[in-house]
Design a protein around this motif. Sequence first.
Motif, PDB file in Angstrom:
ATOM      1  N   ALA A 139      -0.694   3.832  11.143  1.00  0.00           N
ATOM      2  CA  ALA A 139       0.387   4.767  10.808  1.00  0.00           C
ATOM      3  C   ALA A 139       1.601   4.079  10.192  1.00  0.00           C
ATOM      4  O   ALA A 139       2.614   4.752   9.927  1.00  0.00           O
ATOM      5  N   TYR A 140       1.524   2.773   9.954  1.00  0.00           N
ATOM      6  CA  TYR A 140       2.680   2.047   9.432  1.00  0.00           C
ATOM      7  C   TYR A 140       3.186   2.688   8.144  1.00  0.00           C
ATOM      8  O   TYR A 140       2.412   2.947   7.221  1.00  0.00           O
ATOM      9  N   ARG A 141       4.486   2.911   8.075  1.00  0.00           N
ATOM     10  CA  ARG A 141       5.069   3.698   6.978  1.00  0.00           C
ATOM     11  C   ARG A 141       5.031   2.999   5.622  1.00  0.00           C
ATOM     12  O   ARG A 141       4.953   3.659   4.581  1.00  0.00           O
ATOM     13  N   PHE A 142       5.100   1.671   5.616  1.00  0.00           N
ATOM     14  CA  PHE A 142       5.210   0.941   4.354  1.00  0.00           C
ATOM     15  C   PHE A 142       3.917   0.181   4.076  1.00  0.00           C
ATOM     16  O   PHE A 142       3.911  -1.045   3.951  1.00  0.00           O
ATOM     17  N   SER A 143       2.820   0.907   3.982  1.00  0.00           N
ATOM     18  CA  SER A 143       1.503   0.275   3.847  1.00  0.00           C
ATOM     19  C   SER A 143       0.892   0.459   2.455  1.00  0.00           C
ATOM     20  O   SER A 143      -0.281   0.161   2.255  1.00  0.00           O
ATOM     21  N   ASN A 144       1.674   0.940   1.490  1.00  0.00           N
ATOM     22  CA  ASN A 144       1.158   1.140   0.149  1.00  0.00           C
ATOM     23  C   ASN A 144       1.495  -0.042  -0.748  1.00  0.00           C
ATOM     24  O   ASN A 144       2.423  -0.809  -0.471  1.00  0.00           O
ATOM     25  N   ALA A 145       0.718  -0.186  -1.817  1.00  0.00           N
ATOM     26  CA  ALA A 145       0.993  -1.250  -2.784  1.00  0.00           C
ATOM     27  C   ALA A 145       2.424  -1.104  -3.299  1.00  0.00           C
ATOM     28  O   ALA A 145       2.859  -0.006  -3.653  1.00  0.00           O
ATOM     29  N   GLY A 146       3.149  -2.183  -3.322  1.00  0.00           N
ATOM     30  CA  GLY A 146       4.544  -2.145  -3.755  1.00  0.00           C
ATOM     31  C   GLY A 146       5.536  -1.985  -2.620  1.00  0.00           C
ATOM     32  O   GLY A 146       6.740  -2.152  -2.823  1.00  0.00           O
ATOM     33  N   ASP A 147       5.033  -1.669  -1.429  1.00  0.00           N
ATOM     34  CA  ASP A 147       5.911  -1.501  -0.264  1.00  0.00           C
ATOM     35  C   ASP A 147       6.190  -2.853   0.391  1.00  0.00           C
ATOM     36  O   ASP A 147       5.889  -3.082   1.554  1.00  0.00           O
ATOM     37  N   TYR A 148       6.770  -3.737  -0.362  1.00  0.00           N
ATOM     38  CA  TYR A 148       7.094  -5.060   0.174  1.00  0.00           C
ATOM     39  C   TYR A 148       8.339  -5.587  -0.522  1.00  0.00           C
ATOM     40  O   TYR A 148       8.459  -5.545  -1.743  1.00  0.00           O
ATOM     41  N   LYS A 149       9.266  -6.062   0.278  1.00  0.00           N
ATOM     42  CA  LYS A 149      10.462  -6.699  -0.244  1.00  0.00           C
ATOM     43  C   LYS A 149      10.802  -7.851   0.703  1.00  0.00           C
ATOM     44  O   LYS A 149      10.942  -7.642   1.911  1.00  0.00           O
ATOM     45  N   ILE A 150      10.908  -9.057   0.158  1.00  0.00           N
ATOM     46  CA  ILE A 150      11.162 -10.234   0.997  1.00  0.00           C
ATOM     47  C   ILE A 150      12.392 -10.029   1.864  1.00  0.00           C
ATOM     48  O   ILE A 150      12.388 -10.322   3.064  1.00  0.00           O
ATOM     49  N   TRP A 151      13.451  -9.508   1.244  1.00  0.00           N
ATOM     50  CA  TRP A 151      14.703  -9.296   1.978  1.00  0.00           C
ATOM     51  C   TRP A 151      15.433  -8.097   1.403  1.00  0.00           C
ATOM     52  O   TRP A 151      15.416  -7.912   0.197  1.00  0.00           O
ATOM     53  N   PRO A 152      15.979  -7.227   2.232  1.00  0.00           N
ATOM     54  CA  PRO A 152      16.014  -7.272   3.708  1.00  0.00           C
ATOM     55  C   PRO A 152      14.788  -6.657   4.378  1.00  0.00           C
ATOM     56  O   PRO A 152      14.673  -6.678   5.584  1.00  0.00           O
ATOM     57  N   GLY A 153      13.850  -6.141   3.616  1.00  0.00           N
ATOM     58  CA  GLY A 153      12.640  -5.530   4.114  1.00  0.00           C
ATOM     59  C   GLY A 153      12.311  -4.319   3.254  1.00  0.00           C
ATOM     60  O   GLY A 153      13.095  -3.964   2.362  1.00  0.00           O
ATOM     61  N   PRO A 154      11.151  -3.731   3.485  1.00  0.00           N
ATOM     62  CA  PRO A 154      10.138  -4.019   4.511  1.00  0.00           C
ATOM     63  C   PRO A 154       9.241  -5.199   4.122  1.00  0.00           C
ATOM     64  O   PRO A 154       8.699  -5.232   3.028  1.00  0.00           O
ATOM     65  N   ASN A 155       9.092  -6.145   5.034  1.00  0.00           N
ATOM     66  CA  ASN A 155       8.245  -7.307   4.791  1.00  0.00           C
ATOM     67  C   ASN A 155       7.277  -7.511   5.961  1.00  0.00           C
ATOM     68  O   ASN A 155       7.039  -6.588   6.737  1.00  0.00           O
ATOM     69  N   SER A 156       6.748  -8.710   6.090  1.00  0.00           N
ATOM     70  CA  SER A 156       5.747  -8.966   7.142  1.00  0.00           C
ATOM     71  C   SER A 156       6.323  -8.737   8.535  1.00  0.00           C
ATOM     72  O   SER A 156       5.635  -8.211   9.427  1.00  0.00           O
ATOM     73  N   ASN A 157       7.567  -9.106   8.741  1.00  0.00           N
ATOM     74  CA  ASN A 157       8.172  -8.955  10.057  1.00  0.00           C
ATOM     75  C   ASN A 157       8.560  -7.507  10.353  1.00  0.00           C
ATOM     76  O   ASN A 157       8.551  -7.087  11.514  1.00  0.00           O
TER      77      ASN A 157
END
Length: 246
Positions: A139-157
Amino acid sequence: MRFVFRYSFVFILLFLLPTIGAAAWWTSVDRPVSWRNANWASSGLFLDQSDKGQAAIYIMAARTGGFKGAFSVHSWIVIKHRDQDQYDRYDKVGWGNPVRKNHRAADAYWYSNMPMIVTKISGEEAERLIPKVENAIAAYRFSNAGDYKIWPGPNSNTFVAEVLRNVPELNTTLPPNAVGKDYLGDGTWFMRTENNSDTFINFGGYIGIAYGRTVGFELQFLGQTIGFDIQKPAIKLPAFGRLELS
């Protein structure tokens, strides 16, 4: 006005000094020049774990690569079902489909950095919680391609922290230098665990506060955290991580 300036200066200094110290330390650490030269093999850490025949959940972390390794860890989740030899690893990455399953060994080095076990739950308790953890991952909200930003997020942490918030029975929190753990989402500034154990207030991953049984007390600024843990006594320091008191 002088009062506000004075305490604002102290606040920034509390975050700045440990960060500068960590940066100075990191320059002396021998590390690979790029991801191609890094060691991504199994560290052998799980060889010491007695999980045979029982379920287990691990929250893992390791210093990340490049200069940002001075300030942050990368975190992931490992699940082992009862009577299953294989460990299933879940982490979010910055390329392709963000949430990956088993793209590395469960206890692999990360950019040649030794992983650590943030927390481990095993036996019947792990067996009970695994379905909840798997549902939170799905159910993770940011699980689509492109849903990643090193800072401030959403990232691995951000990914691991959200699973922990949605399964508060895991009773753990990420290291204070897990940059991105405090990002609650665009337009979301308030969150409370379903069992009311912890409260999170954060504005875009830039500044916030968290308090409760699991997190203790945290002040968050630009992705870093300072505070203390009461449940597992420790001081939380920006960039360095936890200073254990027990």
